[in-house]
Design a protein around this motif. Structure first.
Motif, PDB file in Angstrom:
ATOM      1  N   ASP B   3       0.861  -1.176   0.000  1.00  0.00           N
ATOM      2  CA  ASP B   3       0.000   0.000   0.000  1.00  0.00           C
ATOM      3  C   ASP B   3       0.900   1.229   0.000  1.00  0.00           C
ATOM      4  O   ASP B   3       1.444   1.608   1.025  1.00  0.00           O
ATOM      5  CB  ASP B   3      -0.894  -0.048   1.234  1.00  0.00           C
ATOM      6  CG  ASP B   3      -1.887   1.103   1.228  1.00  0.00           C
ATOM      7  OD1 ASP B   3      -1.698   2.049   0.430  1.00  0.00           O
ATOM      8  OD2 ASP B   3      -2.820   1.047   2.012  1.00  0.00           O
ATOM      9  N   VAL B   6       0.256   4.033   2.523  1.00  0.00           N
ATOM     10  CA  VAL B   6       0.726   3.796   3.892  1.00  0.00           C
ATOM     11  C   VAL B   6       2.235   3.971   3.971  1.00  0.00           C
ATOM     12  O   VAL B   6       2.764   4.592   4.871  1.00  0.00           O
ATOM     13  CB  VAL B   6       0.348   2.385   4.357  1.00  0.00           C
ATOM     14  CG1 VAL B   6       0.976   2.075   5.694  1.00  0.00           C
ATOM     15  CG2 VAL B   6      -1.168   2.273   4.447  1.00  0.00           C
ATOM     16  N   ASN B   7       2.912   3.411   2.970  1.00  0.00           N
ATOM     17  CA  ASN B   7       4.379   3.485   3.002  1.00  0.00           C
ATOM     18  C   ASN B   7       4.862   4.918   2.969  1.00  0.00           C
ATOM     19  O   ASN B   7       5.813   5.284   3.644  1.00  0.00           O
ATOM     20  CB  ASN B   7       4.978   2.704   1.835  1.00  0.00           C
ATOM     21  CG  ASN B   7       5.189   1.239   2.219  1.00  0.00           C
ATOM     22  OD1 ASN B   7       5.167   0.914   3.393  1.00  0.00           O
ATOM     23  ND2 ASN B   7       5.379   0.396   1.244  1.00  0.00           N
ATOM     24  N   PHE B  31       3.948  -5.824   2.642  1.00  0.00           N
ATOM     25  CA  PHE B  31       4.056  -4.512   3.273  1.00  0.00           C
ATOM     26  C   PHE B  31       5.456  -4.307   3.816  1.00  0.00           C
ATOM     27  O   PHE B  31       6.014  -5.200   4.457  1.00  0.00           O
ATOM     28  CB  PHE B  31       3.068  -4.392   4.433  1.00  0.00           C
ATOM     29  CG  PHE B  31       1.621  -4.391   4.018  1.00  0.00           C
ATOM     30  CD1 PHE B  31       0.962  -5.583   3.743  1.00  0.00           C
ATOM     31  CD2 PHE B  31       0.915  -3.199   3.905  1.00  0.00           C
ATOM     32  CE1 PHE B  31      -0.361  -5.586   3.355  1.00  0.00           C
ATOM     33  CE2 PHE B  31      -0.417  -3.201   3.529  1.00  0.00           C
ATOM     34  CZ  PHE B  31      -1.064  -4.394   3.257  1.00  0.00           C
ATOM     35  N   GLN B  67      -4.612  -8.522   3.756  1.00  0.00           N
ATOM     36  CA  GLN B  67      -4.084  -7.216   3.337  1.00  0.00           C
ATOM     37  C   GLN B  67      -4.815  -6.047   3.963  1.00  0.00           C
ATOM     38  O   GLN B  67      -4.216  -5.120   4.495  1.00  0.00           O
ATOM     39  CB  GLN B  67      -4.265  -7.052   1.827  1.00  0.00           C
ATOM     40  CG  GLN B  67      -3.313  -7.814   0.985  1.00  0.00           C
ATOM     41  CD  GLN B  67      -3.572  -7.487  -0.463  1.00  0.00           C
ATOM     42  OE1 GLN B  67      -3.457  -6.339  -0.859  1.00  0.00           O
ATOM     43  NE2 GLN B  67      -3.927  -8.483  -1.240  1.00  0.00           N
ATOM     44  N   SER B  71      -3.225  -3.345   6.534  1.00  0.00           N
ATOM     45  CA  SER B  71      -3.013  -1.936   6.190  1.00  0.00           C
ATOM     46  C   SER B  71      -3.672  -1.029   7.220  1.00  0.00           C
ATOM     47  O   SER B  71      -3.121   0.000   7.603  1.00  0.00           O
ATOM     48  CB  SER B  71      -3.521  -1.643   4.781  1.00  0.00           C
ATOM     49  OG  SER B  71      -4.911  -1.501   4.772  1.00  0.00           O
ATOM     50  N   LYS B  72      -4.834  -1.454   7.721  1.00  0.00           N
ATOM     51  CA  LYS B  72      -5.505  -0.644   8.740  1.00  0.00           C
ATOM     52  C   LYS B  72      -4.711  -0.658  10.044  1.00  0.00           C
ATOM     53  O   LYS B  72      -4.617   0.356  10.739  1.00  0.00           O
ATOM     54  CB  LYS B  72      -6.915  -1.205   8.999  1.00  0.00           C
ATOM     55  CG  LYS B  72      -7.886  -0.887   7.890  1.00  0.00           C
ATOM     56  CD  LYS B  72      -8.920   0.133   8.338  1.00  0.00           C
ATOM     57  CE  LYS B  72      -9.609   0.796   7.176  1.00  0.00           C
ATOM     58  NZ  LYS B  72      -9.540   2.262   7.264  1.00  0.00           N
ATOM     59  N   GLU B  75      -1.793   1.572   9.716  1.00  0.00           N
ATOM     60  CA  GLU B  75      -2.236   2.969   9.775  1.00  0.00           C
ATOM     61  C   GLU B  75      -2.441   3.400  11.220  1.00  0.00           C
ATOM     62  O   GLU B  75      -1.923   4.433  11.650  1.00  0.00           O
ATOM     63  CB  GLU B  75      -3.539   3.108   8.978  1.00  0.00           C
ATOM     64  CG  GLU B  75      -4.039   4.542   8.889  1.00  0.00           C
ATOM     65  CD  GLU B  75      -5.481   4.615   8.379  1.00  0.00           C
ATOM     66  OE1 GLU B  75      -5.921   3.664   7.690  1.00  0.00           O
ATOM     67  OE2 GLU B  75      -6.149   5.618   8.683  1.00  0.00           O
TER      68      GLU B  75
END
Lengths: 492, 187
Positions: B3, B6-7, B31, B67, B71-72, B75
């Motif tokens: 993502d 995010v990165n 990730f 995934q 990602s959440k 975050e």
């Protein structure tokens, strides 16, 4: 054509695009051995969840396909009928309807049965879930969630399932919930004509136009329930002044009848008091009977949860002076009564405290307020507001509620709240403060019947008249916190 | 599929030379996670610290995490670390502390608002597996807030619980505690 036709036979019946249906038929109906048996084993090797997901997927597609197939068939049938009437029947060439009719009809019939069976079995499968099967949170997480819920929600969620009911009614859960609660809801318990009612301290009284009448499981017809006191969500009530004492949790409905203290019936005044002593982790109930004339002994007994028996109080029950039947006010581990020993307003007033841990009486200093036309006119009515011992100090123009900010320190008495005078002549006896709301508003009973709310400056924010019954001998109201605690157990 | 959003955020916060670790989810997501964020996952932390491993750029496969969930999680944890740093910087200044607190409350409210019930549960399972205490507490509080004024039926559906009470038993609980059923949100 057999109804459970082997896949090859079915394939010839069903034209174009229905290979999906064909494959699903293989999956659901009896599988021919070898090649398919291997596939079967493979599937079993996967997790059970994957199998379930696949079934749902297959089921969904099967249902769609069957519907499509039925629709197509219907369309074709209608077309054929029309053509037939016009003498242009092409029966034998295209959609082999008659052959299909027998074979497919039976096939479909069987499929429908299978679908119905699967539907019942997978009824609980949440089709919303993108996994295709329900997500279950582990029980320790569920308990953590429950611990963060208010008592009202927890009492309601006992209904959710038997497992939840047993989790919520577990005394260890009740203790954890009570200790960890960041906010403990305050509620008012008020005796009224229609029974005992419970109200939220924070909500406007006018909003709760029909607050529930609580089921008081032990109440006898026609008898007032006299409220003695409350702490940790447990309320102590009495059906008579000196016997039939109950400890009751209004939030859960659980109650316990205490053994009779065995105090004589003929008395002049009664003192009662209920409280919790954290130093010994024990609940105590005091009952005292002051008799006339002073030559006869007064009687007093204390019940302790841990002892589970009544113990006689030997000292400290001297003449309580001019005092009403009153419930002791719990504060700082002691019960308190306000009394006036003689007519001299300057020296005769006392606050007598009963230490619950030592089970002994002591004295608490009164505020040093100036008496006279520019000072106070009279002092009345002890209460506990915001964990501070409070007195009503009547001035000539208004009333003030003074609180002892630091327990036992005479200099720490200070005015906390102001109350304007009502229509009737000023007298502290007419005002019974119940609690402070989270926003600092005073909630009090007026004249024993009206329920009122005012801000610290003395403005009356709301007043509901005729809320309770007018029987000045009986205590009408108390504040209690919501908890799940049991009337039988101490906190640890 | 990493993502990038995010990165980028992660990179913006961390210094250029921060070590990262590659995490792979069970559905093929990849990730690159900063070390401070990754160390919030106690399951990873103990893997490195207990085993005495050197923190190199190995790739770790997370079998129970997908995934979207990861990602959440990244975050939230990244922002939580940021708020932690801001809070520490503001220590002593009451106004600054209040501002950080409000900012954090705002972010958390928005974060949880976007989550469906399903997603909330998925996240709890993922975070429980990864063993991230702060985020788990946050998610648990969020669920409690979400269900506190809901009906019994809603709660059963949320947790996927079957009712094993008879109608008579349920009725009895209802009657004995009628006050608890008042003022409940409609389904």
């Amino acid at each position: 054509m057999k109804p459970h036709g082997r896949h090859r036979a079915s394939a010839s019946l069903i034209p174009d695009g229905d290979d999906i249906l064909d494959n699903n038929v293989e999956v659901i109906l009896e599988r021919p051995p070898d090649k398919k048996a291997e596939k079967d084993k493979e599937r079993k090797r996967k997790s059970r969840d994957d199998v379930d997901a696949e079934f749902t997927y297959a089921l969904a597609h099967m249902t769609t396909d069957i519907n499509t197939f039925m629709m197509e068939r219907r369309k074709f049938n209608n077309k054929q009928e029309r053509l037939h009437h016009r003498g242009e029947c092409n029966l034998c060439t295209h959609f082999p309807v008659t052959i299909l009719a027998i074979g497919a009809k039976a096939l479909l019939g069987h499929l429908k049965l299978v679908i119905r069976a699967l539907s019942t079995k997978y009824k609980r499968l949440s089709i919303q879930s993108h996994r295709g099967f329900p997500l279950h949170l582990p029980e320790n997480v569920v308990v953590e969630i429950l611990l963060r819920l208010p008592v009202k929600s927890l009492v309601r969620f006992r209904c959710v399932s038997k497992r939840w009911c047993s989790l919520i009614t577990d005394p260890r859960f009740a203790n954890s919930q009570f200790r960890g609660a960041s906010e403990r809801s305050q509620r008012l318990l008020i005796s009224s004509r229609s029974g005992i009612r419970s109200l939220d301290c924070e909500a406007r009284f006018e909003d709760s136009s029909t607050p529930s009448v609580l089921v008081v499981p032990f109440q006898k017809r026609g008898r007032y329930v006299s409220i003695i006191g409350s702490c940790n969500g447990l309320v102590c009530v009495a059906l008579y002044s000196h016997r039939d004492f109950y400890i009751w949790n209004p939030s859960t409905g659980n109650y316990r009848k205490l053994p009779d203290p065995g105090i004589s019936l003929r008395g002049r005044k009664y003192w009662h008091g209920f409280g919790y002593d954290p130093s010994t982790d024990d609940y105590k109930l005091l009952v005292a009977n002051f008799r006339m004339p002073p030559s006869r002994e007064s009687e007093g007994k204390v019940f302790s949860f841990k002892r589970n028996s009544w113990k006689r109080i030997l000292r400290g029950l001297e003449d309580p002076g001019y005092t009403e039947d009153s419930a002791g006010i719990l504060c700082n581990g002691s019960l308190h009564w306000y009394l006036q020993l003689c007519c001299d307003p300057l020296s005769g007033q006392k606050i007598r405290g009963f230490d619950l841990a030592e089970e002994k009486f002591h004295e608490v200093p009164m505020p040093s307020v100036e008496y006279g036309p520019r000072g106070y006119v009279c002092i009345e009515t002890l209460s506990n507001l915001g964990e501070r011992l409070c007195l009503i100090v009547c001035m000539s123009t208004h009333m003030e509620i003074w609180g002892m900010m630091e327990y036992g320190v005479i200099e720490s008495w200070a005015p906390m709240h102001r109350v304007g005078y009502f229509r009737v002549e000023p007298s502290g006896k007419d005002l019974n403060p119940l609690c402070l709301s989270r926003g600092g508003e005073l909630v009090a009973m007026k004249h024993g019947i009206d329920l009122m709310r005012s801000n610290p400056d003395g403005e009356i924010l709301e007043c509901v008249e005729d809320f309770s019954d007018c029987d000045s001998r009986v205590c009408h109201a108390t504040m209690f916190v919501e908890s799940l605690l049991s009337p039988y157990l101490c906190l640890t | 599929m990493a993502d990038d959003g995010v990165n980028t955020k992660v990179e913006a916060v961390s210094k250029a030379t921060t070590e990262t670790i590659e995490l792979r989810t069970e559905d093929g997501g990849v990730f690159d996670v900063d070390k401070p964020v990754a160390m919030e996952f106690l399951i990873l932390k103990s893997f490195y610290e207990d085993e005495g491993r050197v923190f190199d750029k190995t790739s770790i496969r997370l079998p129970n995490v997908k995934q979207l969930e990861l990602s959440k999680v990244i975050e939230y944890c990244t922002r939580a670390l940021e708020f932690g740093a801001k809070s520490a910087a503001a220590a002593g200044d009451k106004d600054a502390e209040r501002m950080v607190r409000q900012e954090r409350e705002g972010f958390e409210a928005e974060f949880v608002d976007e989550l469906s019930n399903e997603m909330l549960k998925e996240l709890i399972l993922a975070v429980n597996f990864l063993d991230i205490k702060e985020m788990l507490d946050f998610l648990i509080r969020s669920v409690a807030n979400r269900i506190r004024n809901r009906s019994v039926a809603y709660v059963r559906q949320f947790f996927d619980i079957e009712n094993d009470f008879t109608p008579q038993e349920e009725d009895q609980i209802h009657q004995e505690n009628a006050w608890a059923f008042e003022g409940v949100d409609a389904d």
